[in-house]
Design a protein around this motif. Structure first.
Motif, PDB file in Angstrom:
ATOM      1  N   GLY A 174       0.820  -1.077  -0.114  1.00 22.34           N
ATOM      2  CA  GLY A 174      -0.032   0.001  -0.036  1.00 22.34           C
ATOM      3  C   GLY A 174       0.852   1.105   0.023  1.00 22.34           C
ATOM      4  N   ALA A 175       2.094   1.170   0.553  1.00 25.52           N
ATOM      5  CA  ALA A 175       2.689   2.324   0.485  1.00 25.52           C
ATOM      6  C   ALA A 175       3.132   3.098  -0.829  1.00 25.52           C
ATOM      7  CB  ALA A 175       4.261   2.149   1.365  1.00 25.52           C
ATOM      8  N   GLU A 176       3.428   2.189  -1.718  1.00 29.08           N
ATOM      9  CA  GLU A 176       3.803   2.743  -3.055  1.00 29.08           C
ATOM     10  C   GLU A 176       2.869   3.545  -3.684  1.00 29.08           C
ATOM     11  OE1 GLU A 176       5.602   1.392  -7.588  1.00 29.08           O
ATOM     12  OE2 GLU A 176       5.366  -0.009  -6.119  1.00 29.08           O
ATOM     13  N   SER A 177       1.417   3.084  -3.702  1.00 27.32           N
ATOM     14  CA  SER A 177       0.391   3.575  -4.378  1.00 27.32           C
ATOM     15  C   SER A 177      -0.005   4.534  -3.622  1.00 27.32           C
ATOM     16  CB  SER A 177      -0.840   2.759  -4.371  1.00 27.32           C
ATOM     17  OG  SER A 177      -1.110   2.173  -3.030  1.00 27.32           O
ATOM     18  N   LEU A 178       0.155   4.961  -2.250  1.00 30.72           N
ATOM     19  CA  LEU A 178       0.002   6.188  -1.604  1.00 30.72           C
ATOM     20  C   LEU A 178       0.943   7.175  -1.802  1.00 30.72           C
ATOM     21  CD1 LEU A 178      -1.201   7.944   0.775  1.00 30.72           C
ATOM     22  CD2 LEU A 178       0.207   6.672   2.451  1.00 30.72           C
ATOM     23  N   ALA A 179       2.197   6.711  -2.105  1.00 27.80           N
ATOM     24  CA  ALA A 179       3.314   7.729  -2.393  1.00 27.80           C
ATOM     25  C   ALA A 179       3.046   8.227  -3.848  1.00 27.80           C
ATOM     26  CB  ALA A 179       4.693   7.008  -2.635  1.00 27.80           C
ATOM     27  N   GLU A 180       2.537   7.607  -4.492  1.00 25.64           N
ATOM     28  CA  GLU A 180       2.168   8.076  -5.954  1.00 25.64           C
ATOM     29  C   GLU A 180       0.978   9.122  -5.691  1.00 25.64           C
ATOM     30  OE1 GLU A 180       1.049   4.646  -7.801  1.00 25.64           O
ATOM     31  OE2 GLU A 180       3.077   3.983  -8.542  1.00 25.64           O
ATOM     32  N   GLN A 181       0.059   9.059  -5.077  1.00 25.42           N
ATOM     33  CA  GLN A 181      -1.070  10.045  -4.783  1.00 25.42           C
ATOM     34  C   GLN A 181      -0.539  11.299  -4.167  1.00 25.42           C
ATOM     35  OE1 GLN A 181      -4.112   9.440  -6.407  1.00 25.42           O
ATOM     36  NE2 GLN A 181      -2.820   7.465  -7.019  1.00 25.42           N
ATOM     37  N   VAL A 182       0.254  10.796  -3.321  1.00 21.17           N
ATOM     38  CA  VAL A 182       0.728  12.207  -2.497  1.00 21.17           C
ATOM     39  C   VAL A 182       1.818  13.047  -3.488  1.00 21.17           C
ATOM     40  CG1 VAL A 182       2.262  13.167  -0.829  1.00 21.17           C
ATOM     41  CG2 VAL A 182       0.752  11.399  -0.211  1.00 21.17           C
TER      42      VAL A 182
END
Length: 240
Positions: A156-164
């Motif tokens: 889940g961390a990578e997709s969150l980083a992409e949104q931020v």
């Protein structure tokens, strides 16, 4: 008729305007993907971590500006925005202090204790994700500037980083867009937590004009709005 507004009311109004403009910009792009579908049955607690603090100032600009106080200012604004949006949050620190145990003699011991205590705070928080706020520095390239997001190896961390990162590119990095990257294992906090974590490097203290912006409360507010908008866009999409 004359309407008198208190300074605090004006600041809060500005906070909300920046926040909603930032969120609208991210959602308008239509790039959000489900980051938190695994947590739909239980609310997430965002552990907001202002990096460094107290005697550990972190990166320092050529003019002597430490990152720790900027980290705290941005983190407090992110905390307020996410709370306003109904999200659960927890701060690792709310003052300019080192989070270390008492009775330690050396700076090295205190810094080690500080990092371990940050890990403990994250790990003891139920259903947590980590949002760590920092400032960058690259003295060998003083023209380098902009905000960049890093993620750890947890699901889940990578997709969150992409949104931020999308939100920061839209609201902060116009013409200087950056891509999120996986963080090296040498970063103790991000390596040792067992929950998704993202680290935001808000700017470069080695860049003079950016250092001035990073000390500006209005710019700190823009950063916080973009970070919060990126997080909420991911969460909003996953709940549909």
């Amino acid at each position: 008729m004359v309407i008198l507004l208190r300074k605090r009311d004006l600041l809060f109004s500005g906070l909300l305007c920046c926040f909603f403009f930032g969120l609208a910009a991210v959602l308008w792009k239509g790039t959000a993907v489900p980051s938190f579908s695994v947590w739909n049955d239980s609310p997430v607690t965002v552990v907001i971590d202002p990096g460094h603090g107290g005697e550990d100032g972190g990166a320092v600009s050529p003019g002597g500006v430490p990152e720790s106080q900027i980290n705290l200012a941005v983190s407090l604004r992110v905390h307020d925005l996410l709370r306003f949006a109904g999200r659960r949050t927890r701060l690792t620190r709310s003052e300019d202090i080192t989070i270390c145990d008492e009775g330690l003699d050396t700076m090295r011991q205190r810094k080690s204790s500080d990092l371990k205590n940050r890990v403990r705070i994250v790990e003891e928080t139920g259903n947590a994700i980590l949002l760590s706020i920092h400032q960058n520095s690259l003295p060998s390239s003083p023209i380098t500037h902009g905000a960049q997001v890093f993620w750890n190896r947890q699901e889940g961390a990578e997709s969150l980083a992409e949104q931020v990162q999308d939100a920061l590119n839209a609201g902060i990095n116009s013409g200087n867009e950056k891509h999120p990257r996986q963080i090296p294992d040498s970063i103790y906090l991000m390596k040792n937590i067992t929950v998704p974590g993202v680290l935001v490097e808000c700017g470069f203290l080695s860049n003079g004009p950016e250092t001035e912006r990073l000390q500006d409360p209005d710019y700190q507010l823009r950063l916080a709005a973009a970070i919060a908008a990126g997080f909420l866009s991911a969460g909003t999409i996953s709940s549909t």
